[in-house]
Design a protein around this motif. Sequence first.
Motif, mmCIF file in Angstrom:
data_model
loop_
_atom_site.group_PDB
_atom_site.id
_atom_site.type_symbol
_atom_site.label_atom_id
_atom_site.label_comp_id
_atom_site.label_asym_id
_atom_site.label_seq_id
_atom_site.Cartn_x
_atom_site.Cartn_y
_atom_site.Cartn_z
ATOM 1 N N ALA A 34 84.135 63.175 63.365
ATOM 2 C CA ALA A 34 82.719 62.821 63.475
ATOM 3 C C ALA A 34 82.191 62.251 62.160
ATOM 4 N N VAL A 35 82.568 62.864 61.049
ATOM 5 C CA VAL A 35 82.115 62.387 59.744
ATOM 6 C C VAL A 35 82.660 60.993 59.461
ATOM 7 N N VAL A 36 83.927 60.778 59.797
ATOM 8 C CA VAL A 36 84.539 59.460 59.588
ATOM 9 C C VAL A 36 83.798 58.399 60.399
ATOM 10 N N CYS A 37 83.514 58.702 61.661
ATOM 11 C CA CYS A 37 82.813 57.727 62.510
ATOM 12 C C CYS A 37 81.400 57.483 62.005
ATOM 13 N N TRP A 38 80.703 58.550 61.631
ATOM 14 C CA TRP A 38 79.339 58.416 61.107
ATOM 15 C C TRP A 38 79.335 57.542 59.852
ATOM 16 N N GLY A 39 80.231 57.842 58.910
ATOM 17 C CA GLY A 39 80.279 57.073 57.674
ATOM 18 C C GLY A 39 80.697 55.633 57.893
ATOM 19 N N PHE A 40 81.676 55.430 58.765
ATOM 20 C CA PHE A 40 82.164 54.080 59.033
ATOM 21 C C PHE A 40 81.085 53.221 59.684
ATOM 22 N N THR A 41 80.410 53.752 60.698
ATOM 23 C CA THR A 41 79.366 52.972 61.363
ATOM 24 C C THR A 41 78.176 52.730 60.436
ATOM 25 N N GLY A 42 77.898 53.693 59.558
ATOM 26 C CA GLY A 42 76.838 53.477 58.574
ATOM 27 C C GLY A 42 77.186 52.356 57.615
ATOM 28 N N LEU A 43 78.452 52.307 57.196
ATOM 29 C CA LEU A 43 78.912 51.219 56.333
ATOM 30 C C LEU A 43 78.765 49.879 57.038
ATOM 31 N N CYS A 44 79.157 49.832 58.305
ATOM 32 C CA CYS A 44 79.066 48.582 59.064
ATOM 33 C C CYS A 44 77.613 48.157 59.268
ATOM 34 N N ARG B 214 75.247 48.598 57.086
ATOM 35 C CA ARG B 214 74.833 47.987 55.820
ATOM 36 C C ARG B 214 75.465 46.617 55.620
ATOM 37 N N ARG B 215 76.723 46.457 56.017
ATOM 38 C CA ARG B 215 77.432 45.203 55.776
ATOM 39 C C ARG B 215 77.146 44.139 56.820
ATOM 40 N N PHE B 216 76.971 44.551 58.084
ATOM 41 C CA PHE B 216 76.801 43.587 59.172
ATOM 42 C C PHE B 216 75.388 43.527 59.723
ATOM 43 N N GLY B 217 74.563 44.503 59.375
ATOM 44 C CA GLY B 217 73.221 44.572 59.938
ATOM 45 C C GLY B 217 73.147 45.378 61.219
ATOM 46 N N GLY B 218 74.276 45.983 61.630
ATOM 47 C CA GLY B 218 74.310 46.764 62.852
ATOM 48 C C GLY B 218 75.734 46.873 63.366
ATOM 49 N N ILE B 219 75.872 47.275 64.612
ATOM 50 C CA ILE B 219 77.199 47.465 65.190
ATOM 51 C C ILE B 219 77.434 46.501 66.342
ATOM 52 N N ASN B 220 78.697 46.297 66.650
ATOM 53 C CA ASN B 220 79.078 45.517 67.831
ATOM 54 C C ASN B 220 80.281 46.194 68.481
ATOM 55 N N GLY B 221 80.886 45.548 69.450
ATOM 56 C CA GLY B 221 82.018 46.150 70.132
ATOM 57 C C GLY B 221 83.201 46.405 69.217
ATOM 58 N N ASP B 222 83.441 45.514 68.256
ATOM 59 C CA ASP B 222 84.552 45.707 67.329
ATOM 60 C C ASP B 222 84.343 46.948 66.467
ATOM 61 N N VAL B 223 83.137 47.165 66.005
ATOM 62 C CA VAL B 223 82.844 48.344 65.194
ATOM 63 C C VAL B 223 83.069 49.614 66.014
ATOM 64 N N MET B 224 82.650 49.595 67.264
ATOM 65 C CA MET B 224 82.856 50.760 68.121
ATOM 66 C C MET B 224 84.341 51.028 68.336
ATOM 67 N N ARG C 203 74.414 56.167 68.795
ATOM 68 C CA ARG C 203 73.296 57.059 68.473
ATOM 69 C C ARG C 203 72.022 56.283 68.135
ATOM 70 N N VAL C 204 70.919 56.911 68.398
ATOM 71 C CA VAL C 204 69.617 56.349 68.042
ATOM 72 C C VAL C 204 69.542 56.186 66.522
ATOM 73 N N GLY C 205 69.021 55.052 66.088
ATOM 74 C CA GLY C 205 68.922 54.768 64.661
ATOM 75 C C GLY C 205 69.998 53.855 64.135
ATOM 76 N N LEU C 206 70.987 53.537 64.977
ATOM 77 C CA LEU C 206 72.071 52.626 64.596
ATOM 78 C C LEU C 206 71.948 51.374 65.446
#
Length: 256
Positions: free
Chosen positions: A215-225, A227-237, A158-161
């Motif tokens: 959807a809530v679990v994915c939204w919250g999990f990716t938001g946590l990542c 904050r912790r990693f500075g963004g997402i990568n393939g592992d987070v997905m 999603r846009v913003g992540l």
Amino acid sequence: MSRWRDGLRLAVGTLTVLPTRVIPSRGIAGYAMALAPIAVLPLGGLAALVAALGSWARLPGLLTGLLVLGAIVLGTRAMHVDAVADVADALGGGWTPERAREILKRGDVGPMGVTALLLLLGCQAVAIGELAGTGAFGWILIGATVVLSRSALAWSARVGLPAMPGSSLGALMAETLPRWAGAAWTLLAAGALAALGRPAGLAWWQGPAAAVLAAVVCWGFTGLCRRRFGGINGDVMGAGIELSWLALLLVCLVGK
């Protein structure tokens, strides 16, 4: 139409062992993320088939669940379960974003990763075994949850992540879809699970609730990542897919 076709081929090649020939690019990455559930329809069919065979043979539920997981792991090159272990180690051992990214890229599995995998796979196996024992619509529901769990990628892209610094796959896939794409897939998942859930003995609310929780679990999990990693990568997905699938399975088990 060529972008949709190439996007589907990219999704199939990325999410399954089926070989495709397409050069990844930002131009088709969003299409791939949007079509992810469609790309894994063969994988969902495989999961349903193995669950049906286990139920027909009257295997213990846990054994059926493990066999389904084995088939899915083979069908995905074990990418997503590996992602769960890597992300768990990085979240547990990275006190700073830099340190967390270093652990995430290292690739070996530590105690946090092992524990996360045991809990995740154990819960998934038990849930699959219980659903497989509910008859024909139980194993159909298992296949459907496999397919619909991949809608987590619409939320992850999603846009913003943003992409995690230094991540090639994250740079390719991140922020390629509007937020309504994830919402659209959640609505579709809610309707599909509601329709399939009633013959399998689910209450009217369980299918929609499962889709929303995933959807809530994915939204919250990716938001946590983020904050912790500075963004997402393939592992987070990949880890987001596995957590979303677990959420779908658990809600479907309520009242069983």
